[in-house]
Scaffold this active site. Structure first.
Site, PDB file in Angstrom:
ATOM      1  N   HIS A 214      85.534  71.258   1.668  1.00 41.13           N
ATOM      2  CA  HIS A 214      84.995  70.967   0.308  1.00 41.13           C
ATOM      3  C   HIS A 214      84.737  69.485   0.021  1.00 41.13           C
ATOM      4  CE1 HIS A 214      86.091  74.895  -1.360  1.00 41.13           C
ATOM      5  NE2 HIS A 214      86.959  74.935  -0.519  1.00 41.13           N
TER       6      HIS A 214
ATOM      7  N   ARG B 139      98.965  63.046  16.924  1.00 42.09           N
ATOM      8  CA  ARG B 139      98.539  61.823  18.026  1.00 42.09           C
ATOM      9  C   ARG B 139      99.127  62.185  19.491  1.00 42.09           C
ATOM     10  NH1 ARG B 139     102.764  58.685  19.359  1.00 42.09           N
ATOM     11  NH2 ARG B 139     104.531  58.821  17.995  1.00 42.09           N
TER      12      ARG B 139
ATOM     13  N   THR C 127      93.517  66.578  13.016  1.00 36.53           N
ATOM     14  CA  THR C 127      92.159  66.237  12.525  1.00 36.53           C
ATOM     15  C   THR C 127      91.168  65.716  13.154  1.00 36.53           C
ATOM     16  OG1 THR C 127      93.082  63.799  12.207  1.00 36.53           O
ATOM     17  CG2 THR C 127      93.516  65.708  10.327  1.00 36.53           C
TER      18      THR C 127
END
Length: 141
Positions: free
Chosen positions: A47, A113, A98
């Site tokens: 969004h 990570r 991400t």
């Protein structure tokens, strides 16, 4: 399990309880023999957050998610829109992915990570070391 939008599960994929998989407009592809632990969240959309608009009026975008073959996503892993996870990767419990993940990578944390490589991790993992004493406390090799 919740499935919405375009979702492709290749042969031998395993999806455990309470997974939420939303393909948005662009879709999610999960490669052959990949395992999703319980409570994984895959969101192939996002969004907008333009401060001049109410949240309810924000545009929605979608890039899609691709997860390679022979991957393992531990319990409660979250994967965000636009991510590509390479073949043979392992994502640790509770990680938030991400960004893209290389093939063979072992990932953990929020944001996730790289903490290892599957090709070398087994020789260092607890219980796989012949004739070695266990270290004191919990350590990551």
């Amino acid at each position: 399990v919740y499935l919405h939008g375009p979702v492709t599960l290749e042969a031998g994929v395993s999806v455990n309880a309470r997974c939420h998989i939303d393909g948005g407009n662009r879709g999610i592809v999960i490669g052959a023999s990949t395992r999703l632990g319980p409570g994984c969240y895959l969101f192939a959309f996002n969004h907008g957050i333009d401060p001049t608009m109410d949240i309810k009026d924000q545009p929605v975008s979608s890039e899609g998610i691709t997860i390679g073959q022979d991957c393992w996503l531990g319990a409660s892993v979250c994967v965000t829109d636009g991510v590509v996870i390479g073949d043979h990767a392992v994502i640790g419990i509770g990680a938030v992915v991400t960004g893209n993940v290389p093939e063979w990578a072992i990932m953990g944390g929020n944001p996730a990570r790289q903490i290892g490589d599957r090709r070398t991790w087994a020789s260092r993992a607890r219980g796989n070391r012949a004739n070695e004493e266990e270290p004191e406390g919990d350590t990551i090799p």
